[in-house]
Design a protein around this motif. Structure first.
Motif, PDB file in Angstrom:
ATOM      1  N   VAL A   1       0.844  -1.193   0.000  1.00  0.00           N
ATOM      2  CA  VAL A   1       0.000   0.000   0.000  1.00  0.00           C
ATOM      3  C   VAL A   1       0.882   1.246   0.000  1.00  0.00           C
ATOM      4  O   VAL A   1       2.042   1.208   0.406  1.00  0.00           O
ATOM      5  CB  VAL A   1      -0.947   0.053   1.228  1.00  0.00           C
ATOM      6  N   SER A   2       0.301   2.325  -0.458  1.00  0.00           N
ATOM      7  CA  SER A   2       0.955   3.622  -0.398  1.00  0.00           C
ATOM      8  C   SER A   2       0.157   4.492   0.562  1.00  0.00           C
ATOM      9  O   SER A   2      -1.061   4.607   0.423  1.00  0.00           O
ATOM     10  CB  SER A   2       0.991   4.262  -1.790  1.00  0.00           C
ATOM     11  N   ILE A   3       0.842   5.060   1.537  1.00  0.00           N
ATOM     12  CA  ILE A   3       0.162   5.855   2.554  1.00  0.00           C
ATOM     13  C   ILE A   3       0.764   7.256   2.616  1.00  0.00           C
ATOM     14  O   ILE A   3       1.987   7.423   2.602  1.00  0.00           O
ATOM     15  CB  ILE A   3       0.259   5.177   3.935  1.00  0.00           C
ATOM     16  N   THR A   4      -0.107   8.249   2.677  1.00  0.00           N
ATOM     17  CA  THR A   4       0.322   9.632   2.826  1.00  0.00           C
ATOM     18  C   THR A   4      -0.068  10.132   4.210  1.00  0.00           C
ATOM     19  O   THR A   4      -1.216   9.963   4.632  1.00  0.00           O
ATOM     20  CB  THR A   4      -0.319  10.531   1.758  1.00  0.00           C
ATOM     21  N   ILE A   5       0.887  10.701   4.911  1.00  0.00           N
ATOM     22  CA  ILE A   5       0.675  11.236   6.260  1.00  0.00           C
ATOM     23  C   ILE A   5       0.717  12.760   6.204  1.00  0.00           C
ATOM     24  O   ILE A   5       1.633  13.342   5.627  1.00  0.00           O
ATOM     25  CB  ILE A   5       1.764  10.733   7.231  1.00  0.00           C
ATOM     26  N   LYS A   6      -0.270  13.404   6.839  1.00  0.00           N
ATOM     27  CA  LYS A   6      -0.284  14.867   6.897  1.00  0.00           C
ATOM     28  C   LYS A   6      -0.079  15.340   8.343  1.00  0.00           C
ATOM     29  O   LYS A   6       0.105  14.531   9.246  1.00  0.00           O
ATOM     30  CB  LYS A   6      -1.601  15.412   6.354  1.00  0.00           C
ATOM     31  N   ASP A   7      -0.087  16.673   8.529  1.00  0.00           N
ATOM     32  CA  ASP A   7       0.162  17.286   9.848  1.00  0.00           C
ATOM     33  C   ASP A   7       1.566  16.943  10.340  1.00  0.00           C
ATOM     34  O   ASP A   7       1.795  16.764  11.544  1.00  0.00           O
ATOM     35  CB  ASP A   7      -0.872  16.829  10.887  1.00  0.00           C
ATOM     36  N   ALA A   8       2.513  16.849   9.415  1.00  0.00           N
ATOM     37  CA  ALA A   8       3.867  16.415   9.756  1.00  0.00           C
ATOM     38  C   ALA A   8       4.919  17.506   9.586  1.00  0.00           C
ATOM     39  O   ALA A   8       6.120  17.215   9.615  1.00  0.00           O
ATOM     40  CB  ALA A   8       4.238  15.202   8.899  1.00  0.00           C
ATOM     41  N   THR A   9       4.495  18.748   9.430  1.00  0.00           N
ATOM     42  CA  THR A   9       5.435  19.840   9.147  1.00  0.00           C
ATOM     43  C   THR A   9       6.661  19.881  10.067  1.00  0.00           C
ATOM     44  O   THR A   9       7.794  19.997   9.583  1.00  0.00           O
ATOM     45  CB  THR A   9       4.703  21.192   9.200  1.00  0.00           C
ATOM     46  N   PRO A  10       6.503  19.784  11.394  1.00  0.00           N
ATOM     47  CA  PRO A  10       7.665  19.913  12.279  1.00  0.00           C
ATOM     48  C   PRO A  10       8.782  18.896  12.054  1.00  0.00           C
ATOM     49  O   PRO A  10       9.942  19.174  12.382  1.00  0.00           O
ATOM     50  CB  PRO A  10       7.052  19.749  13.676  1.00  0.00           C
ATOM     51  N   ILE A  11       8.473  17.733  11.498  1.00  0.00           N
ATOM     52  CA  ILE A  11       9.527  16.730  11.302  1.00  0.00           C
ATOM     53  C   ILE A  11       9.983  16.640   9.848  1.00  0.00           C
ATOM     54  O   ILE A  11      10.775  15.765   9.493  1.00  0.00           O
ATOM     55  CB  ILE A  11       9.078  15.327  11.786  1.00  0.00           C
ATOM     56  N   LEU A  12       9.509  17.567   9.007  1.00  0.00           N
ATOM     57  CA  LEU A  12       9.880  17.532   7.588  1.00  0.00           C
ATOM     58  C   LEU A  12      10.836  18.655   7.201  1.00  0.00           C
ATOM     59  O   LEU A  12      11.209  18.789   6.038  1.00  0.00           O
ATOM     60  CB  LEU A  12       8.621  17.598   6.710  1.00  0.00           C
ATOM     61  N   THR A  13      11.236  19.452   8.168  1.00  0.00           N
ATOM     62  CA  THR A  13      12.111  20.590   7.870  1.00  0.00           C
ATOM     63  C   THR A  13      13.472  20.149   7.333  1.00  0.00           C
ATOM     64  O   THR A  13      14.118  20.882   6.572  1.00  0.00           O
ATOM     65  CB  THR A  13      12.314  21.454   9.128  1.00  0.00           C
ATOM     66  N   ASP A  14      13.933  18.963   7.740  1.00  0.00           N
ATOM     67  CA  ASP A  14      15.222  18.457   7.268  1.00  0.00           C
ATOM     68  C   ASP A  14      15.063  17.135   6.513  1.00  0.00           C
ATOM     69  O   ASP A  14      15.991  16.332   6.433  1.00  0.00           O
ATOM     70  CB  ASP A  14      16.184  18.272   8.442  1.00  0.00           C
ATOM     71  N   CYS A  15      13.878  16.913   5.958  1.00  0.00           N
ATOM     72  CA  CYS A  15      13.565  15.632   5.306  1.00  0.00           C
ATOM     73  C   CYS A  15      14.203  15.524   3.918  1.00  0.00           C
ATOM     74  O   CYS A  15      14.365  16.517   3.202  1.00  0.00           O
ATOM     75  CB  CYS A  15      12.047  15.468   5.190  1.00  0.00           C
ATOM     76  N   HIS A  16      14.565  14.280   3.555  1.00  0.00           N
ATOM     77  CA  HIS A  16      15.075  13.975   2.222  1.00  0.00           C
ATOM     78  C   HIS A  16      14.411  12.683   1.734  1.00  0.00           C
ATOM     79  O   HIS A  16      14.011  11.841   2.546  1.00  0.00           O
ATOM     80  CB  HIS A  16      16.590  13.769   2.235  1.00  0.00           C
ATOM     81  N   ILE A  17      14.306  12.526   0.419  1.00  0.00           N
ATOM     82  CA  ILE A  17      13.804  11.274  -0.136  1.00  0.00           C
ATOM     83  C   ILE A  17      14.725  10.142   0.325  1.00  0.00           C
ATOM     84  O   ILE A  17      15.947  10.241   0.253  1.00  0.00           O
ATOM     85  CB  ILE A  17      13.765  11.316  -1.678  1.00  0.00           C
ATOM     86  N   GLY A  18      14.142   9.062   0.811  1.00  0.00           N
ATOM     87  CA  GLY A  18      14.924   7.928   1.295  1.00  0.00           C
ATOM     88  C   GLY A  18      15.148   7.935   2.791  1.00  0.00           C
ATOM     89  O   GLY A  18      15.673   6.962   3.336  1.00  0.00           O
ATOM     90  N   ASP A  19      14.770   9.037   3.471  1.00  0.00           N
ATOM     91  CA  ASP A  19      14.906   9.074   4.926  1.00  0.00           C
ATOM     92  C   ASP A  19      13.967   8.069   5.590  1.00  0.00           C
ATOM     93  O   ASP A  19      12.926   7.713   5.025  1.00  0.00           O
ATOM     94  CB  ASP A  19      14.576  10.469   5.464  1.00  0.00           C
ATOM     95  N   SER A  20      14.324   7.649   6.794  1.00  0.00           N
ATOM     96  CA  SER A  20      13.478   6.736   7.568  1.00  0.00           C
ATOM     97  C   SER A  20      12.671   7.514   8.600  1.00  0.00           C
ATOM     98  O   SER A  20      13.220   8.333   9.335  1.00  0.00           O
ATOM     99  CB  SER A  20      14.330   5.687   8.284  1.00  0.00           C
TER     100      SER A  20
END
Length: 237
Positions: free
Chosen positions: A28-47
């Motif tokens: 399945v493919s899942i999209t999570i919202k309300d995640a702004t505070p933990i996406l400031t340093d996010c990169h594709i491939g991060d865990s």
């Protein structure tokens, strides 16, 4: 690697099962919202751990991120309960400057457990759980670590006979994780403490090596005991 200290509660925005999945193969493919505070340093491939499951970010924007989940993970976890608008615990993989406040968590869920009780004790809540796979009960011990839906917690009581265990959740934790939102009968993800698995493996291998080696100390002791018992048996005839 994770600590089991939940950073944020996110919300399931989209759940696209099986053949509709773009990033999860036959899962399945899942999209999570309300995640702004933990996406400031996010990169594709991060865990990012979602309810204790280590998952890989395949796409993201300022407030949402997407992950793909395999059929094996779906079978072993409570992913099937992640309907739209469900609340989930989120934690980024640890970095060098993170204080290790919880315990060593891999994000590899072993099994699920059912909430069988919840009782108030002062401003704390005592939760009781019953394992679906009883084989993991041997790794759960009183005062030992356990990860429940991505939350690092301490076992307060373990009942091996009924494969049940209990934790006490303080008020602060209640306000920052999703477990208090769940009712009796709900499923939670369980990752037992890795330490117990490692010790068991080491002991098993050591014993197997000793038993297979005729000249080993263990083999000599066993042979000596058997000889003694045989001699005692015939001496009493």
């Amino acid at each position: 690697m994770f600590t089991g200290i939940v950073e944020l509660i996110g919300t399931v925005q989209e759940y696209k099962p099986f053949d509709d999945s773009e990033s999860g193969g036959q899962g399945v493919s899942i999209t999570i919202k309300d995640a702004t505070p933990i996406l400031t340093d996010c990169h594709i491939g991060d865990s990012i751990a979602i309810n204790g499951i280590c998952l890989t970010v395949t796409a993201f924007d300022a407030d949402t991120f997407k992950v793909g989940i395999s059929p094996e993970t779906i079978k072993r976890t409570n992913v099937a309960d992640w309907k739209q608008d469900a609340k989930v615990n989120l934690e980024r993989a640890v970095s060098q400057d993170v204080r290790f406040g919880g315990h060593y968590v891999q994000g590899h869920v072993d099994t699920v457990a059912t909430i069988v009780s919840r009782e108030a004790e002062g401003n704390s809540i005592i939760f009781g759980f019953q394992l679906n796979d009883t084989q993991y009960m041997k790794y759960i011990v009183e005062k030992g670590f356990i990860c429940i839906d991505g939350i690092s917690l301490t076992v307060t009581k373990a009942d091996d006979t009924n494969s049940t265990f209990y934790i006490s959740m303080i008020k602060h934790t209640q306000e920052n994780v999703t477990l208090p939102l769940k009712s009796i009968g709900s499923l939670v993800n369980i990752e037992v403490d890795l330490t117990g698995k490692v010790i068991e493996k080491q002991i098993t291998l050591a014993l197997e090596n000793q038993i297979s080696n005729e000249s080993s100390t263990l083999n000599k002791m066993i042979t000596k005991l058997i000889d003694q018992r045989i001699q005692e048996h015939f001496a009493n005839k």
